[in-house]
Design a protein around this motif. Structure first.
Motif, PDB file in Angstrom:
ATOM      1  N   PHE A  91      -3.494  -2.541 -19.062  1.00 56.11           N
ATOM      2  CA  PHE A  91      -4.342  -3.736 -19.030  1.00 56.11           C
ATOM      3  C   PHE A  91      -4.617  -4.298 -20.424  1.00 56.11           C
ATOM      4  O   PHE A  91      -4.615  -3.570 -21.409  1.00 56.11           O
ATOM      5  CB  PHE A  91      -5.687  -3.388 -18.384  1.00 56.11           C
ATOM      6  N   ASN A  95      -9.274  -0.884 -20.369  1.00 60.11           N
ATOM      7  CA  ASN A  95      -9.955  -0.310 -19.206  1.00 60.11           C
ATOM      8  C   ASN A  95      -9.937   1.213 -19.199  1.00 60.11           C
ATOM      9  O   ASN A  95      -9.709   1.838 -18.166  1.00 60.11           O
ATOM     10  CB  ASN A  95      -9.347  -0.837 -17.903  1.00 60.11           C
TER      11      ASN A  95
ATOM     12  N   GLU B 131     -17.776  -2.167 -16.031  1.00 52.84           N
ATOM     13  CA  GLU B 131     -16.745  -3.202 -15.966  1.00 52.84           C
ATOM     14  C   GLU B 131     -15.801  -2.972 -14.791  1.00 52.84           C
ATOM     15  O   GLU B 131     -15.327  -1.865 -14.572  1.00 52.84           O
ATOM     16  CB  GLU B 131     -15.920  -3.210 -17.245  1.00 52.84           C
ATOM     17  N   GLY B 133     -12.866  -3.806 -14.494  1.00 50.41           N
ATOM     18  CA  GLY B 133     -11.531  -3.410 -14.931  1.00 50.41           C
ATOM     19  C   GLY B 133     -11.313  -1.908 -14.869  1.00 50.41           C
ATOM     20  O   GLY B 133     -10.214  -1.437 -14.583  1.00 50.41           O
ATOM     21  N   LYS B 134     -12.387  -1.141 -15.133  1.00 54.11           N
ATOM     22  CA  LYS B 134     -12.255   0.317 -15.076  1.00 54.11           C
ATOM     23  C   LYS B 134     -12.017   0.778 -13.648  1.00 54.11           C
ATOM     24  O   LYS B 134     -11.269   1.731 -13.409  1.00 54.11           O
ATOM     25  CB  LYS B 134     -13.530   0.980 -15.604  1.00 54.11           C
ATOM     26  N   ASP B 136     -10.550  -1.063 -11.382  1.00 53.96           N
ATOM     27  CA  ASP B 136      -9.147  -1.439 -11.130  1.00 53.96           C
ATOM     28  C   ASP B 136      -8.202  -0.382 -11.684  1.00 53.96           C
ATOM     29  O   ASP B 136      -7.231   0.003 -11.038  1.00 53.96           O
ATOM     30  CB  ASP B 136      -8.820  -2.778 -11.813  1.00 53.96           C
ATOM     31  N   ALA B 137      -8.494   0.049 -12.917  1.00 57.95           N
ATOM     32  CA  ALA B 137      -7.629   1.047 -13.542  1.00 57.95           C
ATOM     33  C   ALA B 137      -7.617   2.318 -12.693  1.00 57.95           C
ATOM     34  O   ALA B 137      -6.551   2.892 -12.436  1.00 57.95           O
ATOM     35  CB  ALA B 137      -8.106   1.353 -14.958  1.00 57.95           C
ATOM     36  N   ALA B 138      -8.797   2.746 -12.260  1.00 62.38           N
ATOM     37  CA  ALA B 138      -8.875   3.958 -11.439  1.00 62.38           C
ATOM     38  C   ALA B 138      -8.080   3.772 -10.146  1.00 62.38           C
ATOM     39  O   ALA B 138      -7.364   4.670  -9.712  1.00 62.38           O
ATOM     40  CB  ALA B 138     -10.328   4.295 -11.133  1.00 62.38           C
ATOM     41  N   ARG B 139      -8.204   2.594  -9.557  1.00 60.36           N
ATOM     42  CA  ARG B 139      -7.436   2.319  -8.339  1.00 60.36           C
ATOM     43  C   ARG B 139      -5.940   2.355  -8.607  1.00 60.36           C
ATOM     44  O   ARG B 139      -5.168   2.915  -7.840  1.00 60.36           O
ATOM     45  CB  ARG B 139      -7.778   0.934  -7.796  1.00 60.36           C
ATOM     46  N   SER B 140      -5.548   1.731  -9.725  1.00 57.23           N
ATOM     47  CA  SER B 140      -4.115   1.644 -10.022  1.00 57.23           C
ATOM     48  C   SER B 140      -3.506   3.026 -10.251  1.00 57.23           C
ATOM     49  O   SER B 140      -2.307   3.198 -10.192  1.00 57.23           O
ATOM     50  CB  SER B 140      -3.866   0.749 -11.237  1.00 57.23           C
ATOM     51  N   LEU B 141      -4.373   4.024 -10.530  1.00 58.04           N
ATOM     52  CA  LEU B 141      -3.865   5.378 -10.744  1.00 58.04           C
ATOM     53  C   LEU B 141      -3.861   6.175  -9.438  1.00 58.04           C
ATOM     54  O   LEU B 141      -3.548   7.365  -9.443  1.00 58.04           O
ATOM     55  CB  LEU B 141      -4.718   6.088 -11.799  1.00 58.04           C
ATOM     56  N   ILE B 148     -13.218   7.212  -7.075  1.00 61.00           N
ATOM     57  CA  ILE B 148     -13.713   6.074  -7.841  1.00 61.00           C
ATOM     58  C   ILE B 148     -15.205   6.191  -8.083  1.00 61.00           C
ATOM     59  O   ILE B 148     -15.676   6.082  -9.210  1.00 61.00           O
ATOM     60  CB  ILE B 148     -13.381   4.753  -7.113  1.00 61.00           C
ATOM     61  N   VAL B 152     -15.404   8.099 -11.702  1.00 63.73           N
ATOM     62  CA  VAL B 152     -15.379   6.994 -12.663  1.00 63.73           C
ATOM     63  C   VAL B 152     -16.695   6.219 -12.675  1.00 63.73           C
ATOM     64  O   VAL B 152     -17.374   6.158 -13.700  1.00 63.73           O
ATOM     65  CB  VAL B 152     -14.210   6.024 -12.371  1.00 63.73           C
ATOM     66  N   GLU B 156     -19.355   6.660 -15.790  1.00 66.50           N
ATOM     67  CA  GLU B 156     -19.373   5.553 -16.746  1.00 66.50           C
ATOM     68  C   GLU B 156     -20.781   4.990 -16.911  1.00 66.50           C
ATOM     69  O   GLU B 156     -21.140   4.472 -17.963  1.00 66.50           O
ATOM     70  CB  GLU B 156     -18.426   4.434 -16.300  1.00 66.50           C
TER      71      GLU B 156
END
Ligand code: ADP
Ligand code: MG
Lengths: 261, 236
Positions: A91, A95, B131, B133-134, B136-141, B148, B152, B156
Motif C-alpha cells: 500500500f 499500513n 486507520e 488501511g490497516k 485492509d492490510a490485515a484482510r489482504s493477508l 482482524i 490487529v 492498534e
C-alpha cells in the motif's frame, strides 16, 4: 491460451450519499504470468478500486477476474481467505501494524495460519534478508524511515509466497531516491521469484522504469493497453494528452514535497 | 470542627490530625475496593459491548443494522440515566443478586451499570480511530474476522483504549462518592455523614484530599502507561 490474470467486463458502482458513483465501467485486462504490468491513471480514476477487486477487498457488481483460471469474484468467503495467500498487496501508506515489531509484522500471515514457530522464524529471516531488514527485526515500524516501512510492507506480503503482488502506489509516498530502491527491490523479486506484479501508480517514471506492459485507466475504463515502449512511442491521442498532464503533475508533486520539507 | 465557628487554618490543621484519619483511613480502602472492582467489571463488559458495536457497524467487520441499531439505542438509554437514578434502579437488581440492596457490593452493580455504556462508546470511538488501511492490510493477508479484531484492531487501539479507561475510572471514583450516600461506605459516605450532616468540615477536607490524590494517581498512571506504549512503538 488465457493469460495469468484475465479481467473481463468488470463493473463497480459505489452507492454514495449523493447517489450511485460508477467507478469501474467495463474493465478488460489480461496480464501474463511473471510480468510486471503497469496501470497508470490520475487520482480518482479507479485504480485502487480495481486493485481491491482483484483480492476481494471490494466485490464487483459484474464481470469476472480469473487468476490462474479461478474466478476470484465467485469464491466463497473461506475460499477467498485462502486465495489471498496467493495475492499479496502493498500500500501507499504502508499500513503496517504499529502494535507489532517488524518481525511480527512480517510473520503475521504465518501467525494467523498457526504455523510452527521454527518455520515462522526461518521464513521471517529469509524474507527479511531479501528486503534488507535483518537489522531491524526487533524495531517497531513507528521508528523506521519511509523506505524501510515499505520494505516491511513488501516482506509482509511476500512471506505467504504469493503468485501475484499488487503494488498500489507503493512508491508514491517516497522520495525519488527511495522510490528507485523500492522499484529495484520489486524488480529483483519479480526476477528471482517469478512473482507477477501489478504495479499501480500515477507516476509515469515508475512505469517506464519497471514495466513490460501497461494499461492506461481513465474514468473507470481502460483507454489503452500494450507494450510500454509502444505506448510511449506512439500513444493513443488521449493517452498522449494524459502523459503531458501526468508529467506536469508529477513535477508539481515533487516541487511541493520538496518545498514542504 | 466546623468552619462556622472555627478559623479556616484551625480546620485545616485538624484535618491532618490522627483522630480524623483513624476514621477516614479505612474508608479509603472501601473507595479503592469499589473503584477497582467496578473498573474491572466495566473494562471487561465495556470492551465486549464496544466490540459488538464496531463489529456490527457500517464501517466495521460486518454491517448488521438489526443488531447495531437496537444495541446502540440500548446503550444510549443507559447513558442517559443520571448516576443517582441508576443507583435507585439497581436497588432491586442488587437485592436479587446479593440479597441486600445496601452496602458496597450492591453499589458496585450500580456503578458498573452506569459506567459500562460510557466505556463502550469510548471503546467504539477508539477503535474507529484505527486507520482503515490497516484493516485492509490485515484482510489482504487472509485474516478471519476474529484475527482482524483481536490481532490487529484492538492491539492498534491500545494507547487510546488506555486513555479512555483512565477517564472512565475517574468517573467511577466520583460515582463511588455518590454511592456513599446509598450505604456503599467509603469516602463519599464519610463526606456526607460528617461533612454535610454534622458540619465536621475537617473530615470533609480530609475526604477531599483523598479524592484529589486518588484521581491524580489514576490519571498519572493512565498517562504513563499510554505514553510508555506509544514510546515503545516509536510513535512519540
Ligand atoms: N468505498 C467507497 N465508497 C464510495 N466511493 C468510493 C469508495 N472507494 C472509492 N470511492 C470513489 O471511487 C473513485 C475512485 O477511487 P479509487 O479507486 O481510490 O481511485 P484511484 O486509486 O485511481 O485514485 C473516487 O471517486 C473515490 O472517491
Ligand atoms: Mg488509489
Amino acid at each position: 491460451m488465457a493469460d495469468y490474470i484475465e479481467i473481463h467486463d468488470l463493473n463497480k458502482t459505489f452507492q454514495t450519499r449523493t447517489g450511485p458513483l460508477p467507478v469501474l465501467n467495463g474493465i478488460d485486462l489480461s496480464i501474463k504470468k511473471g510480468e510486471i504490468f503497469g496501470i497508470i491513471g490520475f487520482s480518482g480514476a479507479g485504480k485502487s478500486t480495481l486493485a481491491r477487486c482483484v483480492n476481494g477487498l471490494e466485490i464487483p457488481d459484474a464481470g469476472s477476474i480469473e487468476v490462474n483460471g479461478r474466478d476470484v469474484t465467485k469464491l466463497s468467503k473461506q475460499e477467498m481467505l485462502e486465495e489471498r495467500r496467493h495475492i499479496g498487496m502493498v500500500f501507499q501508506n504502508f499500513n503496517l501494524f504499529e502494535a507489532k515489531t517488524v518481525y511480527e509484522n512480517i510473520a503475521y500471515s504465518l501467525r494467523i495460519r498457526h504455523e510452527k514457530k521454527s518455520i515462522v522464524d526461518e521464513k521471517v529471516k529469509e524474507v527479511a534478508e531479501l528486503v534488507g531488514l535483518t537489522e531491524k527485526l526487533d524495531a517497531y515500524p513507528g521508528g523506521l524511515s519511509g523506505g524501510q516501512k515499505q520494505r516491511v510492507g513488501i516482506a509482509r506480503a511476500l512471506i505467504g509466497e504469493p503468485d501475484v503482488l499488487i503494488s498500489d502506489e507503493a512508491t508514491s509516498a517516497l522520495d525519488p531516491q527511495t522510490t528507485l530502491q523500492i522499484l529495484d527491490l520489486l524488480r529483483s523479486i519479480n526476477k528471482e521469484k517469478g512473482i507477477t506484479i501489478l504495479m499501480i501508480t500515477h507516476e509515469l517514471d515508475a512505469i517506464k522504469y519497471s514495466c513490460d506492459r501497461m494499461a492506461v485507466l481513465e474514468g473507470g475504463k481502460i483507454i489503452e493497453q500494450g507494450k510500454v515502449v509502444d505506448i510511449f512511442h506512439n500513444p493513443h491521442s488521449r493517452t498522449g494528452e494524459l502523459f503531458t498532464k501526468v508529467f506536469f503533475q508529477f513535477q508539481n508533486d515533487e516541487f511541493q514535497s520538496g518545498a514542504g520539507i | 470542627m466546623s468552619l462556622e465557628n472555627t478559623p479556616f487554618l484551625e480546620v485545616i490543621k485538624s484535618s491532618f490530625s490522627a483522630a480524623i484519619w483513624k476514621e477516614v483511613g479505612p474508608a479509603v480502602w472501601d473507595t479503592v475496593y469499589m473503584t477497582v472492582v467496578s473498573s474491572l467489571i466495566m473494562l471487561v463488559i465495556g470492551l465486549a459491548f464496544g466490540i459488538v458495536l464496531i463489529w456490527t457497524d457500517k464501517g466495521g467487520i460486518r454491517a448488521t443494522p438489526v443488531i447495531n441499531g437496537p444495541f446502540g439505542w440500548f446503550i444510549n438509554i443507559l447513558r442517559s440515566l443520571p448516576q443517582m437514578i441508576m443507583i435507585i434502579i439497581m436497588i432491586p437488581v442488587a437485592r436479587s443478586i446479593f440479597g441486600q440492596s445496601y452496602g458496597t457490593n450492591p453499589c458496585i452493580v450500580a456503578i458498573a451499570a452506569s459506567c459500562i455504556p460510557m466505556y463502550a462508546r469510548m471503546v467504539e470511538s477508539s477503535l474507529m480511530e484505527v486507520e482503515k488501511g490497516k484493516i485492509d492490510a490485515a484482510r489482504s493477508l487472509g485474516s478471519t474476522d476474529f484475527d482482524i479484531v483481536f490481532r490487529v484492531w484492538i492491539p492498534e487501539a491500545i494507547p487510546s483504549l488506555v486513555r479512555g479507561f483512565t477517564v472512565t475510572v475517574i468517573g467511577i471514583i466520583s460515582m463511588t462518592a455518590l454511592a456513599g450516600m446509598f450505604g456503599a461506605g467509603g469516602i463519599g459516605d464519610i463526606a456526607v455523614r460528617y461533612g454535610y450532616q454534622r458540619f465536621q468540615h475537617d473530615k470533609l477536607l480530609a475526604c477531599i484530599y483523598v479524592l484529589i490524590v486518588i484521581v491524580q494517581l489514576t490519571q498519572s498512571a493512565g498517562n504513563l502507561l499510554s505514553d510508555h506504549i506509544r514510546k515503545k512503538r516509536g510513535l512519540m
